[in-house]
Design a protein around this motif. Structure first.
Motif, short mmCIF file in Angstrom:
data_model
loop_
_atom_site.label_atom_id
_atom_site.label_comp_id
_atom_site.label_asym_id
_atom_site.label_seq_id
_atom_site.Cartn_x
_atom_site.Cartn_y
_atom_site.Cartn_z
N ARG A 111 -67.29 25.59 16.70
CA ARG A 111 -67.73 24.21 16.56
C ARG A 111 -66.59 23.39 15.96
NH1 ARG A 111 -72.99 21.92 15.89
NH2 ARG A 111 -72.96 19.92 14.79
N GLU A 112 -66.03 22.51 16.75
CA GLU A 112 -64.86 21.76 16.29
C GLU A 112 -65.19 20.85 15.12
OE1 GLU A 112 -61.86 18.24 17.85
OE2 GLU A 112 -63.17 19.26 19.25
N ARG A 113 -66.30 20.15 15.20
CA ARG A 113 -66.73 19.28 14.12
C ARG A 113 -67.78 20.02 13.30
NH1 ARG A 113 -63.32 15.72 12.95
NH2 ARG A 113 -64.98 14.66 11.81
N HIS A 114 -67.51 20.22 12.04
CA HIS A 114 -68.40 20.98 11.19
C HIS A 114 -68.36 20.45 9.78
CE1 HIS A 114 -64.71 22.93 9.83
NE2 HIS A 114 -64.40 23.08 11.10
N PHE A 115 -69.13 21.04 8.91
CA PHE A 115 -69.28 20.58 7.53
C PHE A 115 -67.95 20.53 6.78
CE2 PHE A 115 -70.08 21.65 3.03
CZ PHE A 115 -70.93 20.62 2.67
N LEU A 116 -67.05 21.44 7.09
CA LEU A 116 -65.79 21.54 6.34
C LEU A 116 -64.64 20.78 6.99
CD1 LEU A 116 -65.92 25.36 5.49
CD2 LEU A 116 -66.63 23.44 4.05
N THR A 117 -64.88 20.13 8.12
CA THR A 117 -63.80 19.45 8.84
C THR A 117 -63.04 18.44 7.99
OG1 THR A 117 -64.88 19.76 10.98
CG2 THR A 117 -63.25 18.00 10.82
N PRO A 118 -63.72 17.58 7.22
CA PRO A 118 -62.97 16.59 6.43
C PRO A 118 -61.96 17.22 5.48
CG PRO A 118 -65.28 15.99 6.52
CD PRO A 118 -65.18 17.38 7.09
#
Length: 411
Positions: free
Chosen positions: A285-292
């Motif tokens: 999943r490219e966009r996830h909770f830890l992305t930022p």
């Protein structure tokens, strides 16, 4: 590359096709960043919030990333180029790993000669030198003193030994065969069994024999298995159902934190499983909770130079100690600053020319994700280390460590 920024279910074939075409896994350099920070904290002896105890785990996470990436590169090279060139693989890996490794080892030789030639630590270093030169320090290195120069090379030795064998197995069996999976699973089980038997003094093969029998890194094996799982449509679907949800990343991170916090009280296998689960969530999943956090430019940059940081941080630690004394937090911050500066200079002026050479040893420079450093091509597709760009899938660049190395492993 399209982002997965919606929670609306997507067709499996669409998600899997996107994964197979992904050249940049933007979160992996972020994971490397935190791995190398844990390693440095461990070597400084930073004990606040038990951070120092996380350091050894930073190497294990490097191992898992390395196993996943290298295996993914092999699988994609076979698919996109019609086969795997072992010659090109080993040339590319040598160009990435050897120049800096032997340059830093030479620095140690000069410094030890200049400062501790006649000291016990100096004599021990030169007795171990042949093992450092041959990537066998994890098997035969003497550790009779509390301070062993360049001992962190053990993690790189572990990786290089593994990759001397693993690509050959994949090449001979073929990427569609189940033999590599059976082989890697058997290796992992054997390694864990020997660690248990030797650790409980049920088996004793001598110093070198014990080290050889227990040198198989389970996180590398699990990273390889993850790569095979995500390469297959069926197992990708099963992995996505668990690791591709909005809650998967925070759950995997929490599991990893708990496993590290309770290290020694729960089997390490669960720690490695949590690492691989976290790794899976950020690539499925490219966009996830830890992305930022993991995609922050500073975090990502530190991840791109983590190999140099791993090799150079112990030298920086010595200089930083003379500047700030024994205060752990100040020592950590000074070491980190000096390490980043030294690794940045190394990457820009020493490692980059070797990275450029790797493009000559790729069957398909663009089709297989091959690239040269970002200074030459914007958003270079060279896997572990594009300058200030997200982590990339490349059929040419190995991951270490230090690791990988990793001395990542440990780096």
């Amino acid at each position: 590359m399209q982002s997965q920024n919606t929670d609306t279910p997507r067709p499996l074939d669409s998600d899997h096709a996107r994964f197979l075409k992904t050249r940049y896994f933007g979160s992996l350099d972020g994971l490397r960043c935190f791995s190398i920070l844990m390693v440095i904290a461990f070597h400084i002896g930073l004990t606040q919030l038990r951070v120092g105890e996380w350091g050894d785990r930073g190497v294990q996470l490097f191992f898992a990333i390395s196993g996943f990436l290298i295996t993914t590169l092999l699988l994609r090279e076979s698919t996109e180029s019609g086969g795997i060139s072992l010659k090109n693989f080993y040339v590319r890996r040598s160009l990435r790993i050897f120049p800096l490794y032997y340059a830093v080892l030479l620095m140690y030789v000069v410094l030890v000669l200049a400062t501790e030639r006649h000291a016990p630590e100096g004599a021990l270093f030169f007795r171990n030198l042949k093992y450092f030169l041959t990537y066998t320090s994890n098997w035969f290195m003497e550790k009779s003193l509390n301070r062993v120069h360049f001992w962190l090379s053990w993690s790189l030795a572990t990786e290089e030994q593994f990759y001397l064998v693993w690509p050959v197995v994949v090449f001979l069996a073929g990427v569609r065969s189940r033999v590599p999976l059976l082989f890697i699973t058997a290796m992992m089980i054997f390694g864990e069994a020997m660690k248990y038997l030797i650790g409980h003094q049920m088996v004793n093969l001598g110093h070198g024999g014990n080290a050889m029998a227990t040198s198989i890194a389970t996180p590398i094996c699990m990273g390889c298995i993850l790569a095979y799982a995500l390469n297959s449509p069926r197992s990708f679907g099963a992995a996505r159902a668990v690791l591709g949800q909005w809650w998967s990343a925070p759950a995997a991170l929490l599991a990893l934190i708990v496993a590290i916090w309770f290290s020694g009280r729960i089997p390490e296998f669960f720690l490695y499983l949590a690492m691989v689960a976290l790794l899976g969530t950020v690539v499925i999943r490219e966009r996830h909770f830890l992305t930022p956090v993991l995609s922050n430019p500073v975090v990502r940059y530190i991840g791109t130079i983590s190999y140099g940081m791993y090799l150079l941080h112990m030298l920086a630690r010595g200089f930083a100690g003379k500047l700030v004394g024994g205060r752990p937090v100040a020592h950590f911050l000074a070491t980190l600053l000096l390490t980043v500066v030294a690794a940045s200079i190394s990457y820009r002026f020493y490692e980059t020319p070797f990275l450029k050479l790797k493009s000559r040893f790729s069957k398909s420079r663009r089709g297989a994700g091959e690239s040269v450093p970002a200074a030459v091509v914007v958003r270079a597709a060279d896997l572990p280390r594009p300058a200030a760009a997200p982590a990339v899938i490349s059929a040419t660049t190995p991951v270490t460590i230090s690791a990988a190395a990793s001395d990542l492993a440990r780096a």
